[in-house]
Write an enzyme that holds these catalytic residues in place. Structure first.
Site, PDB file in Angstrom:
ATOM      1  N   SER A 109       0.728  -1.229   0.003  1.00  0.00           N
ATOM      2  CA  SER A 109      -0.086   0.106  -0.036  1.00  0.00           C
ATOM      3  C   SER A 109       0.830   1.271   0.102  1.00  0.00           C
ATOM      4  O   SER A 109       1.779   1.387  -0.983  1.00  0.00           O
ATOM      5  CB  SER A 109      -0.850   0.020   1.118  1.00  0.00           C
ATOM      6  OG  SER A 109      -1.989   0.739   1.029  1.00  0.00           O
ATOM      7  N   LEU A 110       0.640   2.217   1.036  1.00  0.00           N
ATOM      8  CA  LEU A 110       1.530   3.127   1.034  1.00  0.00           C
ATOM      9  C   LEU A 110       3.098   2.764   0.962  1.00  0.00           C
ATOM     10  O   LEU A 110       3.977   3.412   0.533  1.00  0.00           O
ATOM     11  CB  LEU A 110       1.655   4.118   2.319  1.00  0.00           C
ATOM     12  CG  LEU A 110       2.455   4.964   2.841  1.00  0.00           C
ATOM     13  CD1 LEU A 110       2.659   6.397   1.907  1.00  0.00           C
ATOM     14  CD2 LEU A 110       2.265   5.373   4.335  1.00  0.00           C
TER      15      LEU A 110
END
Length: 267
Positions: free
Chosen positions: A104-105
């Protein structure tokens, strides 16, 4: 500038060491696998991956400021700045090849760190990007602007946090600043065009992830001049927790092809 040992240990966590490890200078071909957590996540998220791979790879995980033992530090809400600080904290890698695994991030951070390392002449050998659209694919997301309950509702929807944790008001109070900063970093990130990476990219994605479409996952192919591999699994944003054995197998195949393999179902 080389970071101090204390500064390096603040950012970079090594849960397990490779058996019989020798000084880095004596093993220049060893791969250092750097793991980067999702928004609201911590280094400990990657303990299972470290436990499975440390016998054959040097696995470390990054601890962002503002959480767990770094909860008294101000979180960083800007991807390029956080990538720069992480890259500086890694310091010299003594001739070893560096691989990056981000979810994700963490996938976006992995991409920006790979760009920095490549520009500095460090040998990046692979980027594993999980649960995140390609850097060049923009979505106008503004969850970080919601009130606390709105932000937590999104966290619950993605099903990446133990409900018992979200039910503890004190834990939630401590986690919210870092969580909001991480969301802000992810949602305000804007890709700056530049040369593609020269390392292979392997992308892992869930077929029902509301944050990543099949097209957005495939678009990572434009960010490398080397091999690209897209692997799709059943599941949502945190599909990787249900397919851990296969992800570990794929990472082993890419980074340590001669090592004994874990059993796992190919998607």
């Amino acid at each position: 500038m080389t970071p101090s040992k204390a500064a390096q240990e603040l950012w970079v966590r090594r849960f397990l060491g490779a058996p019989g490890a020798t000084p880095a200078a004596a093993r220049p071909q060893e791969v250092l696998l750097v793991c980067l957590p999702h928004a609201g996540g911590s280094a400990s998220f990657f303990f299972p991956l470290s436990r499975a791979l440390s016998p054959v790879l040097d696995v470390v995980a990054v601890q962002y400021p503002g959480r767990q033992d770094r909860r008294h530090e101000a979180p960083v809400d800007d991807v390029p700045e956080l990538a720069r600080r992480i890259t500086d904290a890694l310091g010299p890698v003594d001739g070893r090849r560096v691989a990056l695994f981000g979810h994700s991030l963490g996938a976006t951070l992995g991409f920006e760190i790979a760009r920095l390392l490549q520009a500095r002449g460090t040998g990046v050998c692979h980027l594993f990007a999980s649960g995140r659209r390609a850097p060049s694919r923009f979505r106008d997301e503004r969850v970080h602007l919601r009130d606390d309950e709105g932000l937590l509702a999104d966290v619950r929807e993605l099903s990446g946090t133990d409900p018992r944790v979200l039910g503890d008001p004190e834990v939630v109070r401590m986690a919210l600043p870092a969580l909001r900063a991480d969301y802000r970093a992810a949602e305000t990130y804007r890709y700056t065009p530049g040369p593609p990476l020269t390392c292979p990219i392997t992308v892992f994605t869930g077929d029902s992830d509301p944050r990543v479409s099949a097209d957005e996952a495939d678009a990572w192919s434009a960010h490398t001049s080397a091999e690209f591999d897209l692997r799709t699994y059943a599941g949502g944003h945190f599909f990787l927790t249900d397919h851990q054995a296969d992800l570990i197998r794929v990472v082993r195949e890419r980074l340590a092809p001669d090592a004994p393999q874990h059993s796992g179902r190919r998607p």
